[in-house]
Write a protein that holds these residues in place. Structure first.
Motif, mmCIF file in Angstrom:
data_model
loop_
_atom_site.group_PDB
_atom_site.id
_atom_site.type_symbol
_atom_site.label_atom_id
_atom_site.label_comp_id
_atom_site.label_asym_id
_atom_site.label_seq_id
_atom_site.Cartn_x
_atom_site.Cartn_y
_atom_site.Cartn_z
ATOM 1 N N ALA A 169 -11.457 3.404 4.369
ATOM 2 C CA ALA A 169 -11.830 3.248 5.420
ATOM 3 C C ALA A 169 -10.946 1.864 6.607
ATOM 4 N N LYS A 170 -10.744 1.063 5.483
ATOM 5 C CA LYS A 170 -10.225 0.057 6.001
ATOM 6 C C LYS A 170 -8.746 0.213 5.920
ATOM 7 N N LEU A 171 -8.175 0.552 5.063
ATOM 8 C CA LEU A 171 -6.616 1.460 4.681
ATOM 9 C C LEU A 171 -6.894 2.029 5.994
ATOM 10 N N ARG A 172 -7.209 3.575 6.235
ATOM 11 C CA ARG A 172 -6.816 4.933 6.753
ATOM 12 C C ARG A 172 -6.425 3.174 8.544
ATOM 13 N N ALA A 173 -7.747 2.814 8.789
ATOM 14 C CA ALA A 173 -7.147 2.115 10.038
ATOM 15 C C ALA A 173 -6.118 0.948 10.280
ATOM 16 N N ALA A 174 -5.610 0.339 8.831
ATOM 17 C CA ALA A 174 -4.107 -0.516 8.741
ATOM 18 C C ALA A 174 -3.518 0.160 8.899
ATOM 19 N N LEU A 175 -3.177 1.229 8.013
ATOM 20 C CA LEU A 175 -1.798 1.898 8.047
ATOM 21 C C LEU A 175 -1.137 3.176 8.648
ATOM 22 N N SER A 176 -2.765 3.224 9.933
ATOM 23 C CA SER A 176 -2.148 4.171 11.097
ATOM 24 C C SER A 176 -1.359 3.138 12.246
ATOM 25 N N THR A 177 -1.307 1.679 11.791
ATOM 26 C CA THR A 177 -0.743 1.030 12.893
ATOM 27 C C THR A 177 0.724 0.552 12.140
ATOM 28 N N LEU A 178 1.244 1.129 10.943
ATOM 29 C CA LEU A 178 2.037 0.553 10.664
ATOM 30 C C LEU A 178 3.351 1.487 11.932
ATOM 31 N N ASP A 179 4.633 1.138 12.194
ATOM 32 C CA ASP A 179 5.504 1.824 12.353
ATOM 33 C C ASP A 179 6.984 1.730 11.180
ATOM 34 N N ASP A 180 7.923 2.023 11.525
ATOM 35 C CA ASP A 180 8.945 2.332 10.799
ATOM 36 C C ASP A 180 9.500 0.928 10.376
ATOM 37 N N GLN A 181 9.695 0.398 10.968
ATOM 38 C CA GLN A 181 9.948 -0.751 10.615
ATOM 39 C C GLN A 181 9.725 -1.636 9.424
ATOM 40 N N ARG A 182 7.991 -1.772 9.667
ATOM 41 C CA ARG A 182 7.041 -1.977 8.769
ATOM 42 C C ARG A 182 6.582 -1.915 7.752
ATOM 43 N N TRP A 183 7.088 -0.063 7.730
ATOM 44 C CA TRP A 183 7.258 0.709 6.571
ATOM 45 C C TRP A 183 8.261 0.100 5.410
ATOM 46 N N ALA A 184 9.366 -0.053 6.363
ATOM 47 C CA ALA A 184 10.126 -0.424 5.492
ATOM 48 C C ALA A 184 10.540 -2.263 4.212
ATOM 49 N N LYS A 185 9.877 -2.502 5.549
ATOM 50 C CA LYS A 185 9.671 -3.709 4.845
ATOM 51 C C LYS A 185 9.547 -4.181 3.434
ATOM 52 N N PRO A 186 9.216 -5.609 3.195
ATOM 53 C CA PRO A 186 8.958 -5.738 1.600
ATOM 54 C C PRO A 186 7.137 -5.427 1.055
ATOM 55 N N SER A 187 6.904 -5.200 0.166
ATOM 56 C CA SER A 187 5.068 -5.050 0.102
ATOM 57 C C SER A 187 5.227 -6.535 -0.327
ATOM 58 N N GLY A 188 3.445 -7.451 -0.785
ATOM 59 C CA GLY A 188 3.447 -7.755 -1.773
ATOM 60 C C GLY A 188 3.604 -7.679 -2.980
ATOM 61 N N VAL A 189 3.756 -6.571 -3.718
ATOM 62 C CA VAL A 189 4.003 -6.320 -4.802
ATOM 63 C C VAL A 189 5.840 -6.262 -4.463
ATOM 64 N N ARG A 190 6.335 -7.228 -6.108
ATOM 65 C CA ARG A 190 7.792 -7.230 -6.100
ATOM 66 C C ARG A 190 8.599 -5.953 -6.659
ATOM 67 N N GLY A 191 9.480 -5.689 -5.610
ATOM 68 C CA GLY A 191 10.603 -4.840 -5.194
ATOM 69 C C GLY A 191 10.157 -3.563 -5.209
ATOM 70 N N ARG A 192 9.175 -3.220 -4.416
ATOM 71 C CA ARG A 192 8.125 -2.468 -3.213
ATOM 72 C C ARG A 192 8.465 -2.489 -1.899
#
Length: 214
Positions: free
Chosen positions: A88-111
């Motif tokens: 439920a938390k993931l649905r709420a958080a991920l629904s707010t992402l735009d393309d710019q944030r989608w393309a940024k580095p995540s907390g996992v190296r190389g992704r």
């Protein structure tokens, strides 16, 4: 290519199905799986741990084994409830992402963030298949298999495998590089092979097709 919306909906939908799967385990919780040293409960605990860590913004701080050890003592209904809460938390958080944030580095190296969410989808799908196989249940295909093919193909490209054309029954052709041999296989069998769950020799391939090999 899968769109951002498809990946978000697919990953969170896969978690819904995984929660239902875990909740349905009334017998066989301690059955060994094809994941080395992991029982059904350990596989479930890892997937739930991935969702919990992602929702908390701490993904990458625990290894899969650490997630399994931390949560495997819970019963199926408890893990299913934890997964639904995190999802439920993931649905709420991920629904707010735009393309710019989608393309940024995540907390996992190389992704990137986008690849990280696709990885969650793949992980929940293929581990769901691990549980079904251990319990003697039929595999699930559908959109989860589509995500798994995309994830495996991209991972093989990144590790320099190929070139090859994958002619996957139930999916369609996938090119890894330009040219190379054609590999004909069932889509699920190829995913299981490329993730180290099947002997690659059965498809006429070498051990380098494993996305986890170095």
């Amino acid at each position: 290519m899968l769109t951002r919306r498809q990946v978000v909906q697919g990953a969170t939908g896969q978690y819904d199905r995984f929660a239902e799967l875990v909740e349905s385990v009334t017998d066989g919780w301690d059955t060994p799986t094809r994941c080395t040293k992991w029982r059904v409960r350990d596989v479930a605990a890892h997937v739930v741990g991935n969702a919990v860590d992602t929702a908390a913004g701490t993904i990458g701080t625990r290894t899969p084994d650490e997630q399994a050890v931390a949560l495997a003592h819970h019963e199926p209904a408890e893990l299913a409830a934890m997964l639904r809460e995190a999802n439920a938390k993931l649905r709420a958080a991920l629904s707010t992402l735009d393309d710019q944030r989608w393309a940024k580095p995540s907390g996992v190296r190389g992704r990137t963030v986008g690849n990280g969410v696709l990885t969650l989808w793949y992980d929940a799908y293929v581990h769901g298949d691990d549980i079904r196989a251990a319990l003697g249940r039929e595999p699930e295909r559908g959109s989860g298999l589509t995500a798994a093919v995309h994830w495996v193909a991209e991972s093989l490209r990144q590790k320099g495998w190929g070139p090859a054309r994958l002619e996957l029954r139930g999916f369609g052709p996938v090119d890894i590089g330009s040219g190379g041999d054609t590999v004909e296989a069932d889509a699920l069998e190829f995913v299981l092979t490329a993730s180290g769950r099947r002997d690659p020799a059965a498809l006429g391939l070498g051990g380098d097709v494993n996305v986890y090999s170095r």
